[in-house]
Scaffold this motif. Structure first.
Motif, PDB file in Angstrom:
ATOM      1  N   UNK A 126      -1.239  -3.402   1.674  1.00 15.70           N
ATOM      2  CA  UNK A 126      -2.653  -3.683   1.477  1.00 15.70           C
ATOM      3  C   UNK A 126      -3.611  -2.922   0.877  1.00 15.70           C
ATOM      4  N   UNK A 127      -4.380  -3.291   0.024  1.00 12.76           N
ATOM      5  CA  UNK A 127      -5.639  -2.234  -0.545  1.00 12.76           C
ATOM      6  C   UNK A 127      -6.633  -3.023  -0.817  1.00 12.76           C
ATOM      7  N   UNK A 128      -7.937  -2.378  -0.371  1.00 14.36           N
ATOM      8  CA  UNK A 128      -9.420  -2.716  -0.604  1.00 14.36           C
ATOM      9  C   UNK A 128      -9.612  -3.844  -1.655  1.00 14.36           C
ATOM     10  N   UNK A 142      -1.389  -7.115  -1.478  1.00 13.04           N
ATOM     11  CA  UNK A 142      -2.447  -7.915  -0.695  1.00 13.04           C
ATOM     12  C   UNK A 142      -3.800  -7.418  -0.561  1.00 13.04           C
ATOM     13  N   UNK A 143      -4.743  -8.083  -0.630  1.00 14.18           N
ATOM     14  CA  UNK A 143      -6.142  -7.523  -0.559  1.00 14.18           C
ATOM     15  C   UNK A 143      -6.484  -7.456   0.914  1.00 14.18           C
ATOM     16  N   UNK A 144      -6.801  -6.454   1.251  1.00 11.97           N
ATOM     17  CA  UNK A 144      -7.432  -6.290   2.806  1.00 11.97           C
ATOM     18  C   UNK A 144      -8.124  -7.724   3.503  1.00 11.97           C
ATOM     19  N   UNK A 175     -15.649  -0.521   2.769  1.00  8.98           N
ATOM     20  CA  UNK A 175     -16.097  -1.672   3.230  1.00  8.98           C
ATOM     21  C   UNK A 175     -15.984  -2.798   2.173  1.00  8.98           C
ATOM     22  N   UNK A 176     -15.476  -3.898   2.695  1.00 15.00           N
ATOM     23  CA  UNK A 176     -15.021  -4.718   1.714  1.00 15.00           C
ATOM     24  C   UNK A 176     -15.595  -6.088   2.019  1.00 15.00           C
ATOM     25  N   UNK A 177     -16.499  -6.866   1.524  1.00 15.69           N
ATOM     26  CA  UNK A 177     -16.851  -8.076   2.052  1.00 15.69           C
ATOM     27  C   UNK A 177     -16.352  -9.212   1.181  1.00 15.69           C
TER      28      UNK A 177
END
Length: 591
Positions: free
Chosen positions: A119-121, A153-155, A238-240
């Motif tokens: 997983x990556x941001x 995959x995206x986190x 932080x990912x939105x």
């Protein structure tokens, strides 16, 4: 992994710190707590020879021009290739996982039995995602020939997939709209997870009507077209992400491209470091980190466990033990005591306690959280201004930093009236569990937004009055316009999973044996030429047309296909005359 060896007392360790130790010969020694503790116990002079790195994942986010040669700096100031470090870390995980699987199954597991998901941001740029894949190949998780053995995959997407599967007893709700499990929101905030879990355990029996269905209860309240935001706050970023439901299968559609920034819990550590610099002087802290690196790590561990004790309603101070060598080295360095420094500094909410500790008032600790939390809230505010986000029903708060009561309270105060705020119980593992579900069914995310505009540079026939004169190129009597940006996909455009964009090109000369097509990207939408501001070259498609039989046909046509909508972009080209196809990766790292 349920047990990472050598975890800290008082801190729950379902995760291991991003810490790695290499021997003086630059060979892998250990990872996580084991690395930290071993490094700790080294004699200070010997420790200088070893390479110790921590929190290095953020380097991939902050490096603007990431390449396979990007360096990281170890605690002793020595440089080492980032790719090497990431490969060592992934190789360690691979060995741990295979060992654990083999132990549990009672038979040997081979690497070929496993599909790996990293997983990556989501806000990482393409080069960082490609970098991760390279590191994984180097670590032997998969290979270019067997690329589908590894999924990036995206986190927040992983988190989103997991949140959909939740049932109500696996969540705590922060909003005031409704009580969950007979629990009003006021009790939950700050009351901590333990109390909520205990309550749930007692109540579990009475909730026999909980139906184990594929899609959690929250889901059953959502209708087609409903939207929710996943706020994934981890150590570094932080990912939105905003998703929308598409029924009947409950597929997800990404409505708004991922945004966010470097506002993770590490920000709180940096604030603590700034506070120490303010009290003891930046020159001292810099020196101390280099001369007593293991003691510095010790101090940060002490801070970490206190950091987790911060809560909005806390009234008693938090004590942070200063390592003996800190006190000792400070006296040597400055000629006066730590105590004196604290008295002299005008930081009034940090006191010295006679047991050799820094005593921080709850306000002082909360102040360390403030800049990071403010950035997150401000970012969410911007997001909620977007028309497509104004009707969001739920906000899921996930990731390790989401365990912080201060962050929970701030999000609740700012957005509790706009939507329901929900925190999964094992919030720190949400992404991990979602990644597993994603690995089992990567097609669950159906539509994404392209983060950038992509296109290729081409020559077009020159049109008088339409094309700028400085772009005119005359070749064999034909007038061409150079540097034209042929757009494949626009920023923010919706892209279905696996969607193909096709274009046909003719080589400028029929006799050409190699065709090079350059791929460009831009954050802007309306791009006409590859020379426009903000356009950068981000990849190359190389087509080898040799070996296509006898004489070259009079007119050649090359069909280029680019596939978007996946976390990684794929490209291929077909020589129409011979239907010979060339698969080409887009290289984002070497520009």
């Amino acid at each position: 992994m349920r047990r990472w060896e050598g975890g800290d007392p008082g801190v729950s360790n379902q995760k291991t710190p991003t810490t790695i130790l290499l021997t003086p010969e630059r060979k892998f020694h250990s990872f996580g707590y084991a690395a930290r503790d071993f490094y700790h116990d080294l004699d200070p002079n010997e420790a200088k020879q070893w390479l110790y790195l921590e929190k290095f994942k953020m380097k991939l986010h902050t490096t603007g021009d990431l390449t396979l040669d990007t360096d990281l700096t170890a605690a002793n100031g020595k440089k080492i290739k980032a790719l090497e470090i990431f490969a060592y870390a992934l190789q360690y995980f691979k060995e741990q996982a295979l060992k654990e699987l083999s132990d549990q199954a009672g038979s040997e597991f081979e690497n070929s039995d496993v599909r790996w998901v990293i997983t990556v941001p989501a806000i990482w740029k393409q080069p960082a995602k490609q970098f991760m894949r390279q590191a994984a190949y180097q670590a032997g998780l998969a290979s270019p020939e067997n690329a589908e053995q590894l999924i990036i995959a995206l986190e927040p997407e992983a988190a989103s997939i997991y949140c959909r599967k939740l049932r109500l007893h696996q969540m705590m709700e922060l909003s005031s709209k409704a009580a969950v499990n007979g629990y009003s929101s006021r009790d939950t905030v700050g009351a901590g997870f333990a109390q909520a879990k205990e309550h749930v355990r007692r109540n579990r029996q009475s909730r026999t009507f909980l139906v184990e269905n594929v899609i959690g209860e929250i889901w059953s309240e959502l209708e087609e077209g409903d939207k929710y935001v996943v706020v994934d706050s981890g150590g570094g970023t932080v990912d939105l992400t905003v998703h929308q439901i598409r029924l009947p299968e409950g597929h997800l559609k990404e409505l708004y491209k991922a945004t966010g920034g470097p506002y993770g819990s590490l920000g709180v550590d940096y604030e603590f470091e700034k506070l120490l610099c303010k009290i003891f002087g930046e020159d001292f802290i810099e020196q101390f980190k280099i001369k007593r690196p293991a003691a510095w790590v010790d101090l940060m561990i002490a801070f970490e466990s206190r950091k987790r004790a911060a809560a909005p309603d806390r009234t008693n101070p938090l004590n942070i033990t200063l390592p003996f060598s800190f006190i000792d080295y400070y006296k040597k360095f400055r000629g006066h005591s730590v105590e004196h420094a604290l008295r002299k500094s005008n930081v009034d909410f940090v006191k010295w306690s006679s047991q050799g500790m820094l005593r921080m008032s709850p306000d002082a600790m909360n102040a360390l959280f403030k800049p990071t939390i403010d950035s997150i809230i401000e970012h969410l505010r911007d997001l909620f201004q977007k028309p497509e986000v104004s009707t969001v029903k739920f906000l899921f708060l996930v990731g390790g930093f989401a365990e912080a009561p201060l962050l929970q309270q701030a999000v609740q105060a700012a957005f509790g009236d706009k939507c329901r705020i929900i925190i999964p119980q094992d919030v720190g593992l949400t992404i991990l569990k979602g990644a597993v579900l994603f690995g089992l069914d990567p097609a669950v995310i159906k539509v994404r937004r392209s983060p950038l505009t992509y296109g290729v540079g081409v020559l077009n026939r020159y049109v008088e009055g339409k094309h700028p004169p400085e772009k005119l190129l005359v070749k064999d009597g034909t007038r061409w316009c150079t540097d034209v940006f042929d757009k494949f996909i626009a920023a923010d455009q919706s892209v279905a999973l696996g969607e193909l964009v096709k274009r046909s090109y003719t080589p400028a000369k029929p006799s050409q044996l190699v065709i090079v097509i350059n791929v460009y990207s831009s954050e802007r939408d309306n791009v006409s030429f590859i020379t426009d501001p903000g356009v950068r070259k981000c990849g190359t498609l190389r087509l080898d047309l040799t070996g296509t039989g006898g004489t070259a046909p009079a007119r050649r046509e090359i069909q280029t296909l680019m596939q978007f909508g996946d976390t990684e972009i794929k490209a291929m080209a077909v020589d129409v005359a011979t239907s010979k196809s060339v698969k080409v990766g887009i290289d984002f790292l070497n520009y």
